[in-house]
Motif scaffolding. Structure first.
Motif, PDB file in Angstrom:
ATOM      1  N   ILE A  42      22.846   0.908 -18.600  1.00  0.00           N
ATOM      2  CA  ILE A  42      22.849   1.426 -20.134  1.00  0.00           C
ATOM      3  C   ILE A  42      21.897   2.982 -20.459  1.00  0.00           C
ATOM      4  CG2 ILE A  42      21.377  -0.479 -21.039  1.00  0.00           C
ATOM      5  CD1 ILE A  42      22.473  -1.302 -23.072  1.00  0.00           C
ATOM      6  N   THR A 198      28.103   0.445 -20.645  1.00  0.00           N
ATOM      7  CA  THR A 198      28.406   0.262 -21.697  1.00  0.00           C
ATOM      8  C   THR A 198      27.257   0.638 -22.554  1.00  0.00           C
ATOM      9  OG1 THR A 198      28.015  -1.701 -23.206  1.00  0.00           O
ATOM     10  CG2 THR A 198      26.521  -2.023 -21.210  1.00  0.00           C
ATOM     11  N   HIS A 199      26.682   0.748 -23.568  1.00  0.00           N
ATOM     12  CA  HIS A 199      26.565   1.416 -24.487  1.00  0.00           C
ATOM     13  C   HIS A 199      25.556  -0.117 -25.243  1.00  0.00           C
ATOM     14  CE1 HIS A 199      28.157   5.828 -24.083  1.00  0.00           C
ATOM     15  NE2 HIS A 199      25.841   5.921 -24.613  1.00  0.00           N
ATOM     16  N   ALA A 204      25.855  -5.965 -22.929  1.00  0.00           N
ATOM     17  CA  ALA A 204      24.866  -6.226 -21.779  1.00  0.00           C
ATOM     18  C   ALA A 204      24.594  -7.416 -21.292  1.00  0.00           C
ATOM     19  CB  ALA A 204      23.943  -4.952 -21.237  1.00  0.00           C
TER      20      ALA A 204
END
Length: 267
Positions: A42, A198-199, A204
């Motif tokens: 991330i 992922t953002h 996450a």
């Protein structure tokens, strides 16, 4: 000393810059991933997350450093690393079954019989709950269903590492949650090794064993690695009241917020 299952060592990457010269995207990236771990990467846009994933996939060659998978150098694409992109990348003229079968035939033509390849294709579509749509083409199914097929196709290759680049980023919130649960269940059953970009902080924390937090670009590197100390199986509703979940979430948010406020500290 035992070698890690997947080793990312001193990886650096540069691309041509506008006006000439080179722009450094990644520098000194070191990460050891054990077999069966679910790792999320991330960071803010431009920090080289997808570049790192593409290097592990063998789609890009790093300028320095290297990748070892089971002590073998990664320097080209291969079926031991399957990628699920944000865009499903299905062939529009093939059915759901045929899209997955194509990958199965490519990888297992010399290892499995025609009947076994058929059974294996159906098995992996069953893992993602898509057996009802075997004969449909991509334009006849929803975005979430397309991603399920993409995941089934990747799993059908029996990769040593499943690489996912924001696989749920283009989906609505409900579909995203359903697919997260599907991936979590598959990981629990198969014990496969997963590296996901992922953002989404909540995504996450929900899915990962460890969260790798990247510093801001350019010249991004790993800033912190957080171990998510939550037992599996994970229930998103129960986690809403779990102090350990909120502690992990706060740690990631704090890192990202500080990097956003003070981008100079990312260098």
């Amino acid at each position: 000393m035992t070698q890690p299952y997947l080793s990312i060592s001193q990886v650096a990457m540069q691309f041509p810059a506008r006006g000439g010269g080179l722009s450094t995207v990644l520098t000194d990236v070191d990460l050891a991933i054990e077999k069966g771990q679910f790792i999320s990467i991330i960071g803010h846009s431009g920090c080289g997350k997808s570049t790192l994933l593409n290097i592990v996939a063998g789609l890009l060659t790093c300028m320095s450093g290297g990748i070892l998978l089971e002590n073998k150098e990664v320097n080209a694409p291969g079926p031991d690393r399957a990628v699920v992109f944000q865009n499903h990348s299905l062939l529009p003229w093939l059915t759901v079954y045929e899209n997955v079968r194509l990958a199965v035939d490519k990888v297992f033509s010399g290892q499995k019989s025609k009947t076994e390849r058929d059974e294996w294709t159906r098995h992996n579509l069953a893992l993602v709950n898509m057996t009802h749509a075997l004969d449909k083409r991509p334009h006849e199914i929803s975005g979430g269903m397309k991603q399920r097929v993409g995941i089934a196709r990747a799993l059908a290759m029996e990769p040593k590492v499943l690489l996912m680049d924001e696989p749920f980023g283009a989906l609505d919130a409900l579909t995203r949650a359903q697919l997260q649960d599907t991936v979590m269940d598959i990981h629990q059953r198969l014990g496969n090794t997963v590296m996901m970009i992922t953002h989404d902080v909540d995504e996450a924390v929900l899915l990962s064993d460890r969260i790798v937090m990247m510093t801001n670009g350019p010249s991004a590197t790993i800033g912190e690695v957080l171990t998510v100390d939550l037992p599996r199986r994970r229930d998103r509703l129960k986690l809403a009241d779990d102090p350990a979940y909120h502690k992990s979430r706060a740690a990631v948010l704090s890192f990202l917020y500080e990097r956003h406020r003070h981008p100079a500290t990312a260098a």
